[in-house]
Enzyme design. Structure first.
Site, mmCIF file in Angstrom:
data_model
loop_
_atom_site.group_PDB
_atom_site.id
_atom_site.type_symbol
_atom_site.label_atom_id
_atom_site.label_comp_id
_atom_site.label_asym_id
_atom_site.label_seq_id
_atom_site.Cartn_x
_atom_site.Cartn_y
_atom_site.Cartn_z
ATOM 1 C CE LYS A 116 -7.870 -7.126 -26.753
ATOM 2 N NZ LYS A 116 -7.701 -5.774 -26.223
ATOM 3 C CD GLU A 132 -11.662 -15.624 -13.807
ATOM 4 O OE1 GLU A 132 -10.842 -15.760 -14.759
ATOM 5 O OE2 GLU A 132 -11.547 -14.766 -12.919
ATOM 6 N N GLY A 191 -10.949 -4.404 -23.714
ATOM 7 C CA GLY A 191 -12.042 -5.265 -23.236
ATOM 8 C C GLY A 191 -13.269 -4.476 -22.818
ATOM 9 N NE ARG A 192 -10.950 0.041 -18.853
ATOM 10 C CZ ARG A 192 -9.758 -0.552 -18.945
ATOM 11 N NH1 ARG A 192 -9.676 -1.862 -19.053
ATOM 12 N NH2 ARG A 192 -8.645 0.160 -18.935
ATOM 13 C CD GLU A 211 -10.854 -3.648 -15.925
ATOM 14 O OE1 GLU A 211 -11.351 -4.460 -15.128
ATOM 15 O OE2 GLU A 211 -10.877 -3.806 -17.156
ATOM 16 C CG HIS A 251 -37.873 3.648 -0.396
ATOM 17 N ND1 HIS A 251 -38.912 4.085 0.393
ATOM 18 C CD2 HIS A 251 -38.124 4.106 -1.653
ATOM 19 C CE1 HIS A 251 -39.766 4.761 -0.364
ATOM 20 N NE2 HIS A 251 -39.312 4.795 -1.606
ATOM 21 C CE LYS A 303 -7.621 -11.816 -16.936
ATOM 22 N NZ LYS A 303 -7.676 -11.550 -18.359
#
Ligand code: G6Q
Length: 553
Positions: A210, A216, A271-272, A357, A388, A516
Site C-alpha cells: 500500500k 521488508e 491493509g488487512r 491487529e 491429535h 517498523k
C-alpha cells in the site's frame, strides 16, 4: 458514548452471568427439549448455504436476549451504517473504512468526500481482468516469449495474508500450469527458497505494498529485481516482469514499474481488509477473474446479510456477541478456529491479523484506557490434526477456549470414506465438548471394558470430562470462491461489531508502525558494526554478543 460497563444491558448481563455461569449445557439442551421451539431452531441462522449453529453455547433465551440488547444499546447498527456509507470511522487516521465498497456488486454509489468511488473501483477491476486474461491466455508473455507460469507476490501483513489464504484455499480452481508463491519475510531464506523454484523468463513479480515503503517488502523487491537482472542480463525486461499494487505510484515508478502495470487502491482500504482490492491481483492471476469476482459476490452477499438481517439472525453479530460473552464474562483469553478442511490451513494466520491487529487495543475512541478485556488471542489448526495435538486441553484443561468449527459437506477430493470420517470427527467433537462424560458414564464404560473394581476407582477421575465447552458449528456445502468470500466477510464484520461494542478503533495499527520504527533505529547501529551502549543493558548485550558471532548482512 456511555461507558460500556455502565450500559444497562451490560449490567443486566453481569447479573445474569451469576445465575447461569455454573449451568451445564446438557441441562440447557434438556430444558429446551420440552419447549415448542427447539434449541437448534432458536440458536441457529443461515446465509445462503452457510449454516451457523450456535446452540452449543452457554446461553439460554435470557442470555441471548441480553446480548442482542447489548448490540442495540452499543449502536452497532448505526456504526455499521456509518461504515457502509463512507463516514470517517477510522478516527486516528481520519479515514473512511470502505472494503465493503470494493465488493459492492450492486454498484450503488458510495461517496467519499462527495465523490462516488464506484467508477474507480470498477475501473481497477476492469484493468485486473484485462491484464490477468492476457497473462493467463498467453498473450502477455515474458521478455523472451515464454509463457508466464509463476507469479511471485512480494508483500507482507495485509499485502500477503489475504491473497495468500484465498490462493491456498482455492487451489482446485487454479489454472493448470499457473503457480503462485508468496514472499513476505525479510528473512532472506524466504525469497531465496522461492527463487530456487522459478525461472526469470516465466515469472511475474507483484510488488504489493500500500505504502511502497515497507522495509521488508522493499528489500525483497530489490533482491528479486537484482536476481532477475543478474540471470537475464536484461535490465529493460524488468518492466515486463514486475508489476505493482500500491497507492504510492511515485515510488513504484522510481522502482522501474510502468504506469500501465500499476494497480491502484486507496487509503480508505485498510491493509488487512485489502484482499478485495487490487491486492487480490495474485488471486485473479491464479484463479481467473471470474473466480475472483465470485469471491467478491460472496463477500457482498454477507455484507447484505450483515446490513439487513435482524440482530437475532445476523451471523457476524451473533458470533461477535458470543465472543464478548466469553471474553468479558467468562474471562476466556483466547478464541480458536478449527477448519476441518486442509485447504483452509492458512485461515488461522489470516484471522490472527484480522482480529488481533484490529481489536488488540487498550485505548477507547475517547482516548481513555479501557477497564475491560478487548480482543482475544486468535489461534487454530486444521481438523482432524488438531484433535491429535492440543484438543486434550479443550476436553480436560483448566482454560476456557470457545471454538469455531468449520467444515464443507462436500470434499473437493473424495477418497473412499475419508471425508465421511472427517465429518464424523467434526460432529463428535462439538458434541463431546458440549456434553462431556459424567462419572456414571465413565464408570459404566470402564466396567464394560472389564476393568477390576480397584482399577476403576484409580483411573475414574481421569476418565471424566466436565463438558460445557462452548463451540460454534459453521457448516456449508462446498468450499468455493463465493462461500470463501462470504466466510471471510463474516469474520471481518464479527471483528467490526466487537470493536464497536468495546468502543475501540478497529482500523488503525499503531503497534505495527511502532515495530517498523524500532527496527530501523537498531539496523543503523548494526550496520555500523560497532559495540553499542545506546539501549538497555539486555538489548546492548544481545547486540554486542551478536556482533561477536559475526552476523550475516
Ligand atoms: C494491515 C497493516 C499491515 C500492513 C503491512 C504492509 O492492516 O497495516 O499489516 O498491511 O505492514 O504494509 P504495506 O502494504 O504498506 O507494505
Amino acid at each position: 458514548m456511555q461507558k460500556l460497563t455502565e450500559l444497562s444491558s451490560w449490567k443486566a448481563l453481569e447479573a445474569h452471568f451469576e445465575q447461569i455461569k455454573d449451568v451445564h449445557m446438557r441441562d440447557l439442551f434438556e430444558q429446551d427439549a420440552s419447549q415448542s421451539e427447539s434449541r437448534f431452531k432458536k440458536f441457529s441462522t443461515q446465509m445462503d448455504d452457510i449454516l451457523l449453529d450456535f446452540s452449543k453455547n452457554r446461553i439460554n433465551d435470557e442470555t441471548f436476549r441480553l446480548l442482542c440488547d447489548l448490540a442495540k444499546e452499543a449502536d452497532v447498527e448505526q456504526w455499521r451504517d456509518q461504515m457502509y456509507s463512507g463516514e470517517p470511522i477510522n478516527i486516528s487516521e481520519f479515514r473512511p473504512v470502505l472494503h465493503t465498497a470494493l465488493r459492492n456488486r450492486s454498484n450503488s454509489p458510495v461517496y467519499v468526500d462527495g465523490e462516488n468511488v464506484m467508477p474507480k473501483i470498477n475501473r481497477v477491476l476492469a484493468q485486473i481482468r484485462y491484464f490477468t486474461e492476457r497473462v493467463r491466455g498467453g498473450h502477455l508473455r515474458g521478455y523472451s516469449g515464454h509463457l508466464i507460469t509463476d507469479v511471485v507476490n512480494i508483500g507482507i501483513g495485509g499485502s500477503d495474508l489475504g491473497p495468500h489464504v484465498v490462493c491456498d484455499s482455492m487451489k482446485p480452481y487454479a489454472q493448470r500450469g499457473m503457480n503462485v508463491h508468496f514472499v513476505s519475510n525479510v528473512d532472506p531464506t524466504h525469497l531465496t527458497e522461492i527463487l530456487k523454484s522459478v525461472k526469470p523468463e516465466s515469472t511475474l513479480f507483484i510488488i504489493s505494498s500500500k505504502t511502497f515503503t515497507t522495509q521488508e517488502t522493499m528489500l525483497n523487491a530489490h533482491s528479486a529485481r537484482q536476481w532477475f537482472v543478474e540471470l537475464t542480463g536484461n535490465e529493460k525486461a524488468v518492466a515486463r516482469h514486475f508489476v505493482a499494487v500500491t497507492v504510492n505510484k511515485k515510488s513504484a515508478t522510481e522502482f522501474g514499474i510502468l504506469e500501465e502495470n500499476m494497480f491502484e487502491f486507496w487509503d480508505w482500504v485498510g491493509g488487512r481488509y485489502s484482499l478485495w482490492s487490487a491486492i487480490g491481483l495474485p488471486i485473479a492471476l491464479y484463479l481467473g477473474m471470474d473466480h475472483f469476482e465470485e469471491l467478491l459476490d460472496g463477500a457482498h452477499a454477507m455484507d447484505m446479510h450483515f446490513k439487513s438481517a435482524p440482530i437475532e439472525k445476523n451471523m457476524p453479530v451473533i458470533l461477535a456477541l458470543l465472543g464478548i460473552w466469553y471474553n468479558n464474562f467468562f474471562d476466556a483469553q483466547s478464541h480458536a478456529v478449527m477448519a476441518y478442511n486442509q485447504y483452509l490451513r492458512r485461515l488461522p494466520a489470516y484471522l490472527q491479523q484480522l482480529d488481533m491487529e484490529s481489536n488488540g487495543k487498550t485505548i477507547n475512541r475517547e482516548g481513555e484506557r479501557v477497564d475491560y478485556l478487548t480482543g482475544p488471542i486468535i489461534w487454530g489448526e486444521t481438523g482432524s490434526n488438531c484433535q491429535h495435538a492440543f484438543f486434550q486441553l479443550f476436553h480436560q484443561g483448566t482454560k476456557p477456549v470457545p471454538v469455531d468449527f468449520l467444515i464443507p459437506a462436500q470434499s473437493k477430493n473424495p477418497l473412499g470414506e475419508q471425508h465421511c470420517v472427517l465429518l464424523s470427527n467434526y460432529f463428535a467433537q462439538t458434541r463431546a465438548l458440549m456434553r462431556g462424560k459424567t462419572e456414571a458414564e465413565a464408570r459404566a464404560e470402564l466396567e464394560e471394558a472389564g476393568y477390576a473394581a480397584d482399577m476403576i476407582e484409580e483411573v475414574l477421575p481421569h476418565k471424566i470430562f466436565e463438558g460445557n465447552k462452548p463451540t460454534n458449528s459453521i457448516l456449508f456445502k462446498n468450499l468455493d470462491p463465493r462461500t470463501l468470500g462470504a466466510l471471510l466477510a463474516m469474520y471481518e464484520h464479527k471483528v467490526f461489531v466487537q470493536g464497536v461494542i468495546w468502543n475501540i478503533n478497529s482500523f488503525d495499527q499503531w503497534g505495527v508502525e511502532y515495530g517498523k520504527q524500532l527496527a530501523s533505529e537498531i539496523q543503523q547501529e548494526l550496520a555500523a558494526r560497532e559495540q553499542t551502549s545506546s539501549y538497555d543493558d539486555s538489548t546492548n548485550e544481545l547486540i554486542n554478543y551478536c556482533m561477536s558471532l559475526k552476523f550475516s548482512d
